[in-house]
Enzyme design. Sequence first.
Site, PDB file in Angstrom:
ATOM      1  N   CYS A   7     -20.793  -2.869  14.706  1.00  0.00           N
ATOM      2  CA  CYS A   7     -21.409  -2.140  13.575  1.00  0.00           C
ATOM      3  C   CYS A   7     -21.522  -0.660  13.883  1.00  0.00           C
ATOM      4  O   CYS A   7     -21.302   0.170  13.002  1.00  0.00           O
ATOM      5  CB  CYS A   7     -22.836  -2.605  13.296  1.00  0.00           C
ATOM      6  SG  CYS A   7     -23.125  -4.329  13.443  1.00  0.00           S
ATOM      7  N   ASP A   8     -21.907  -0.334  15.092  1.00  0.00           N
ATOM      8  CA  ASP A   8     -22.344   1.036  15.377  1.00  0.00           C
ATOM      9  C   ASP A   8     -21.426   1.815  16.313  1.00  0.00           C
ATOM     10  O   ASP A   8     -21.616   3.022  16.487  1.00  0.00           O
ATOM     11  CB  ASP A   8     -23.762   1.007  15.977  1.00  0.00           C
ATOM     12  CG  ASP A   8     -24.762   0.401  15.009  1.00  0.00           C
ATOM     13  OD1 ASP A   8     -24.566   0.572  13.800  1.00  0.00           O
ATOM     14  OD2 ASP A   8     -25.717  -0.253  15.455  1.00  0.00           O
ATOM     15  N   CYS A  64     -25.302  -4.155  18.200  1.00  0.00           N
ATOM     16  CA  CYS A  64     -24.047  -4.552  17.558  1.00  0.00           C
ATOM     17  C   CYS A  64     -22.997  -3.460  17.739  1.00  0.00           C
ATOM     18  O   CYS A  64     -23.017  -2.449  17.042  1.00  0.00           O
ATOM     19  CB  CYS A  64     -24.327  -4.798  16.073  1.00  0.00           C
ATOM     20  SG  CYS A  64     -22.863  -5.238  15.142  1.00  0.00           S
TER      21      CYS A  64
END
Length: 310
Positions: free
Chosen positions: A140-141, A137
């Site tokens: 997200c990261d 992701c």
Amino acid sequence: MQKEKVVIIGSGPAGLTAALYTARANYKPLVIAGNQLGGQISLTSEVENYPGFFNADHTPTGPELVEIMQKQAEHFGARIEFDEVTEVDFKNGSPFTVKTYGEEYQAEAVIVTAGASPRRLGVPGEEEFIGRGVSYCGTCDGFFFRGKKIVVVGGGDSALEEAIFLTKFASSVTIIHRRDELRAGHTLQKRAFANEKISFIWDTVVDEIVGDNIVNAVKLTNLKTGETSKFETDGVFIFIGHFPNSKFLEGQLAMDEHGYVITDELMRTSADGVFAAGEIQDSVYRQIATSVGQGTAAALRTEKWLSERE
Ligand code: NAP
């Protein structure tokens, strides 16, 4: 055994929408949320393409959208249980049995919205380094890779879209693809080729992800020459497609060869009284808006099915 009118399996956009509609029809649906309330959008940092949900000063996040959807469904009477379904029995008709870790339910109608998960490479080091350099992701990261060197594995729309997004943070993004031709659409290809931070390694697969406490390299094999090499990297982002979360439905509902639940245009599955919506039955569109639409349709058909039996 707890008796329910409508049980919804999964709490992504399809599930929460089905909950809203069946709640407003006064069925007091029970949503079994699974291991992540909101499903994949909970992992999305920015939602720019969900109509009617826009703020020019602050791009809404996935979790914000999930919270609103949850509150809206609960406001009209939906109940959310934070548990996971382990087993179902759809073979003997309604009422159906739905078992979770903590409870066993008897449901007159079921809406399956269990979604999909990112496909794994299945190479040594992958599981070990999840959260320590391996990610599925970008949104997200990506933030954790500011100024770092990363690789992206895959050649489809997701891989390119995420690679382009990751150039906001990373110093370089190397896309490793197993062929010499991308699967992604033309526009994304053009944007990726034009991006100075993106380069490609063609005809190559990742054999192993290595590191100490965190990832520091990937071991590669060129499929055309057989040559092996080690490529230094701080992060490995894997975007090689998704698989439907349908293992618990095996033998209970008709599925295609990839495990997607087969539905007709009325969102009916092969079991009369069991409906499905969202990515568990859609490998093509995979959008919040389409899942919401499918969740709506499944709920409306469920209401009709129940009212015809009453
Ligand atoms: P995808 O289209 O199935 O692409 C998966 C990619 O991963 C392919 O390039 C594939 O290689 C590669 N791959 C698969 N298994 C692999 C393995 N074991 N090792 C190495 N590489 C592997 O998946 P996706 O990119 O997630 O897209 C899924 C669907 O969502 C598509 O319909 C896509 O169009 C859509 N989508 C659209 C957008 C958009 O429009 N903006 C964004 C994201 C996704 P091969 O090419 O060799 O098969």
